[in-house]
Scaffold this motif. Structure first.
Motif, PDB file in Angstrom:
ATOM      1  N   ALA A  22      38.466  35.598  47.815  1.00  0.00           N
ATOM      2  CA  ALA A  22      39.340  36.665  48.282  1.00  0.00           C
ATOM      3  C   ALA A  22      40.098  36.292  49.552  1.00  0.00           C
ATOM      4  O   ALA A  22      41.228  36.720  49.755  1.00  0.00           O
ATOM      5  CB  ALA A  22      38.544  37.942  48.503  1.00  0.00           C
ATOM      6  N   GLN A  23      39.453  35.503  50.431  1.00  0.00           N
ATOM      7  CA  GLN A  23      40.107  35.148  51.675  1.00  0.00           C
ATOM      8  C   GLN A  23      41.294  34.223  51.440  1.00  0.00           C
ATOM      9  O   GLN A  23      42.225  34.211  52.232  1.00  0.00           O
ATOM     10  CB  GLN A  23      39.103  34.476  52.612  1.00  0.00           C
ATOM     11  N   GLU A  24      41.287  33.473  50.367  1.00  0.00           N
ATOM     12  CA  GLU A  24      42.344  32.511  50.093  1.00  0.00           C
ATOM     13  C   GLU A  24      43.395  33.055  49.135  1.00  0.00           C
ATOM     14  O   GLU A  24      44.580  32.804  49.311  1.00  0.00           O
ATOM     15  CB  GLU A  24      41.733  31.224  49.514  1.00  0.00           C
ATOM     16  N   CYS A 121      46.712  29.459  42.808  1.00  0.00           N
ATOM     17  CA  CYS A 121      46.031  29.537  44.098  1.00  0.00           C
ATOM     18  C   CYS A 121      44.547  29.220  43.940  1.00  0.00           C
ATOM     19  O   CYS A 121      43.961  28.484  44.744  1.00  0.00           O
ATOM     20  CB  CYS A 121      46.227  30.923  44.702  1.00  0.00           C
ATOM     21  N   LEU A 122      43.923  29.773  42.890  1.00  0.00           N
ATOM     22  CA  LEU A 122      42.510  29.484  42.642  1.00  0.00           C
ATOM     23  C   LEU A 122      42.291  27.992  42.395  1.00  0.00           C
ATOM     24  O   LEU A 122      41.314  27.410  42.859  1.00  0.00           O
ATOM     25  CB  LEU A 122      42.014  30.297  41.444  1.00  0.00           C
ATOM     26  N   ASN A 123      43.203  27.385  41.671  1.00  0.00           N
ATOM     27  CA  ASN A 123      43.089  25.956  41.380  1.00  0.00           C
ATOM     28  C   ASN A 123      43.154  25.112  42.648  1.00  0.00           C
ATOM     29  O   ASN A 123      42.512  24.067  42.740  1.00  0.00           O
ATOM     30  CB  ASN A 123      44.200  25.523  40.418  1.00  0.00           C
ATOM     31  N   ALA A 147      38.872  34.836  33.820  1.00  0.00           N
ATOM     32  CA  ALA A 147      37.781  34.551  34.744  1.00  0.00           C
ATOM     33  C   ALA A 147      37.829  33.081  35.141  1.00  0.00           C
ATOM     34  O   ALA A 147      38.209  32.215  34.339  1.00  0.00           O
ATOM     35  CB  ALA A 147      36.440  34.886  34.105  1.00  0.00           C
ATOM     36  N   PHE A 148      37.430  32.801  36.376  1.00  0.00           N
ATOM     37  CA  PHE A 148      37.547  31.461  36.947  1.00  0.00           C
ATOM     38  C   PHE A 148      36.265  31.194  37.729  1.00  0.00           C
ATOM     39  O   PHE A 148      35.996  31.828  38.741  1.00  0.00           O
ATOM     40  CB  PHE A 148      38.772  31.449  37.869  1.00  0.00           C
ATOM     41  N   LYS A 183      38.287  26.479  35.325  1.00  0.00           N
ATOM     42  CA  LYS A 183      39.122  26.723  34.153  1.00  0.00           C
ATOM     43  C   LYS A 183      39.274  28.241  33.980  1.00  0.00           C
ATOM     44  O   LYS A 183      38.293  28.974  34.006  1.00  0.00           O
ATOM     45  CB  LYS A 183      38.483  26.123  32.901  1.00  0.00           C
ATOM     46  N   ALA A 184      40.508  28.687  33.793  1.00  0.00           N
ATOM     47  CA  ALA A 184      40.770  30.118  33.612  1.00  0.00           C
ATOM     48  C   ALA A 184      40.379  30.519  32.195  1.00  0.00           C
ATOM     49  O   ALA A 184      41.145  30.345  31.241  1.00  0.00           O
ATOM     50  CB  ALA A 184      42.236  30.436  33.881  1.00  0.00           C
TER      51      ALA A 184
END
Length: 323
Positions: A22-24, A121-123, A147-148, A183-184
């Protein structure tokens, strides 16, 4: 279903919160950055204004994005006015304006562009442990979630479910058998019509939950005439020679929450004039919820005073709950 306590549901309403990520990465920020690409609707506009910070509101207003049937952003002078209007509309149409529900409604308007930005962003943070879980789209009764997963041991390439997914208000019809790091993954749920959908996952030592809220009550737009409370009068005046036309001004405002005037319905009613040849009227639309008129009455001969009388009227359309 005992696990679906009220407290858990309220926690689940924070449907995008991921402790580590969440912070990123924040889907809402990507939606605001790409505001013109999201679903443009009255309920999305209302949900955004109800939950927006002053900074978010100003960003969207300056961009000219997020048009909706309530004109809350383009039709409001500032954040405070928009917020007040949004709360009044929400009450009149029984829109649940609690932060949790309204935030979910806004986030469920996410566009593929914003979803892609969030995934990217998650990657970029693939060494940060956590389980991200977010809404992607809804087609009929079928809801697609993404989901990641990244485990506490970031070198772990795959994982299994720690326990079976917990679902309320629907049934999972497609999900990954095993999980691959960063992986999403796609999860498809058939939701129960008219209910909130709750999904909780526990994978490789990480947990998260999501709620996809049911749609707000349907809205029906009604119409009603709004007429100024008293007549106005304009009469020619002045000496002979050198007389001039007289004028009178009048305005009407929309009277109901979310109300606005229907284009080209404004007129002067109960009008009389002693000299139609020197009579005039000029209408001015101020935003979507205020109409003003200037009525003038001249004379063809200064020694004869001419007068006109009338009342401004317009048709207002406003939202109500469709029973």
């Amino acid at each position: 279903m005992a696990r679906l306590s009220v407290a858990l549901l309220m926690v689940g309403m924070l449907m995008w919160t991921v402790e580590a990520h969440a912070q990123e990465c924040d889907p809402r920020s990507f939606m605001i950055q790409n505001i013109s690409s999201i679903q443009q609707s009255g309920e999305t506009e209302l949900a955004f204004v109800l939950t927006s910070s002053r900074e978010e509101f100003e960003t969207v207003k300056k961009s000219g994005g997020l048009a909706g049937s309530y004109n809350l952003i383009s039709g409001s002078a500032n954040y405070d006015e928009a917020k007040q209007k949004a709360e009044q509309i929400a009450q009149s149409i029984r829109f649940d304006y609690r932060q949790s529900y309204a935030s979910s409604i806004f986030l469920q308007a996410i566009s593929p562009l914003a979803t892609a930005a969030y995934s990217e962003c998650l990657n970029k943070n693939r060494e940060t442990p956590g389980l991200a879980l977010w809404f992607e789209k809804m087609e009929g009764d079928y809801v697609t979630l993404r989901a990641f997963w990244i485990g506490r041991n970031v070198n772990l390439a795959t994982a299994e479910y720690d326990e079976d997914p917990v679902v309320g208000g629907g049934e999972i019809v497609a999900q990954p058998r095993t999980w691959t790091k960063a992986k999403a993954e796609k999860i498809v749920v058939k939701r129960t019509p008219g209910e909130d959908l709750f999904v909780s996952l526990a994978v490789g030592g990480e947990t998260n939950s999501v709620i996809v809220v049911k749609s707000p009550p349907a809205v029906l737009w009604q119409q009603a005439s709004v007429t100024a409370p008293s007549p106005m009068q304009a009469c020619s005046h002045g000496p002979n020679p050198g007389c001039s036309a007289g004028e009178a001004k009048q305005c009407v405002d929309a009277t109901r929450p979310g109300g606005r005037f229907v284009e080209n319905t404004w007129a002067i009613t109960n009008r009389t004039t002693s000299d139609p040849s020197t009579y005039g009227e000029n209408f001015e639309k101020r935003g979507s919820s205020k109409i003003c008129v200037t009525m003038t009455q001249g004379t063809g001969a200064c020694e004869v005073t001419q007068c006109a009388v009338g009342q401004l009227t317009a048709v207002e359309t406003y939202p109500t709950v469709a029973e």
